[in-house]
Design a protein around this motif. Sequence first.
Motif, PDB file in Angstrom:
ATOM      1  N   UNK A   1      24.388  14.021  11.926  1.00  0.00           N
ATOM      2  CA  UNK A   1      23.717  12.897  12.278  1.00  0.00           C
ATOM      3  C   UNK A   1      22.440  12.712  11.615  1.00  0.00           C
ATOM      4  N   UNK A   2      21.584  13.826  11.778  1.00  0.00           N
ATOM      5  CA  UNK A   2      20.278  14.070  11.050  1.00  0.00           C
ATOM      6  C   UNK A   2      20.355  13.737   9.595  1.00  0.00           C
ATOM      7  N   UNK A   3      21.627  14.251   8.689  1.00  0.00           N
ATOM      8  CA  UNK A   3      21.834  14.279   7.346  1.00  0.00           C
ATOM      9  C   UNK A   3      22.036  12.901   7.179  1.00  0.00           C
ATOM     10  N   UNK A   4      22.749  12.049   7.743  1.00  0.00           N
ATOM     11  CA  UNK A   4      23.134  10.676   7.645  1.00  0.00           C
ATOM     12  C   UNK A   4      21.898   9.958   7.647  1.00  0.00           C
ATOM     13  N   UNK A   5      20.996  10.168   8.662  1.00  0.00           N
ATOM     14  CA  UNK A   5      19.677   9.490   8.884  1.00  0.00           C
ATOM     15  C   UNK A   5      18.807   9.719   7.579  1.00  0.00           C
ATOM     16  N   UNK A   6      18.805  11.063   7.014  1.00  0.00           N
ATOM     17  CA  UNK A   6      17.889  11.345   5.866  1.00  0.00           C
ATOM     18  C   UNK A   6      18.559  10.646   4.543  1.00  0.00           C
ATOM     19  N   UNK A   7      19.984  10.390   4.527  1.00  0.00           N
ATOM     20  CA  UNK A   7      20.497   9.527   3.128  1.00  0.00           C
ATOM     21  C   UNK A   7      20.115   8.121   3.510  1.00  0.00           C
ATOM     22  N   UNK A   8      20.368   7.731   4.773  1.00  0.00           N
ATOM     23  CA  UNK A   8      20.144   6.041   4.845  1.00  0.00           C
ATOM     24  C   UNK A   8      18.498   5.990   4.592  1.00  0.00           C
ATOM     25  N   UNK A   9      17.643   6.802   4.968  1.00  0.00           N
ATOM     26  CA  UNK A   9      16.207   6.710   4.697  1.00  0.00           C
ATOM     27  C   UNK A   9      16.003   6.657   3.288  1.00  0.00           C
TER      28      UNK A   9
END
Length: 120
Positions: A1-9
């Motif tokens: 979930x944190x990785x997805x947040x990083x990619x989105x950001x």
Amino acid sequence: MAAANVLTTREAAIKAARAKEKADVAAREAAAVVLRLFDNDADLVADLLGVSAEELEREAKPISAARAKEVIETLRARAERPSRPRRAPQTRVERAAPSQPASDTPAPASAPDDVRADAA
């Protein structure tokens, strides 16, 4: 979930950087155009816009005279072209509404329009 947040950001940051670059180019082009329209009188334009003449010239410098002329011609063409009126899209209710039934009383006869008669 944190990785997805990083990619989105990261994607949002890339889009913002592209938008900023487009806005910077548009601002530089606008500065060059306004200077060209006012015969490169940076002091006059700076007074009108409330910015320093040096800042205005610095913004306009990277834009070629040919590009400024092209932008001016585009603006003139857009100003000369009449805008077409736009119709508001119909809602589903308006499209689905049944038409009014025809009444039994005949429509009153009217006199011919004088303007149309003169034109004919």
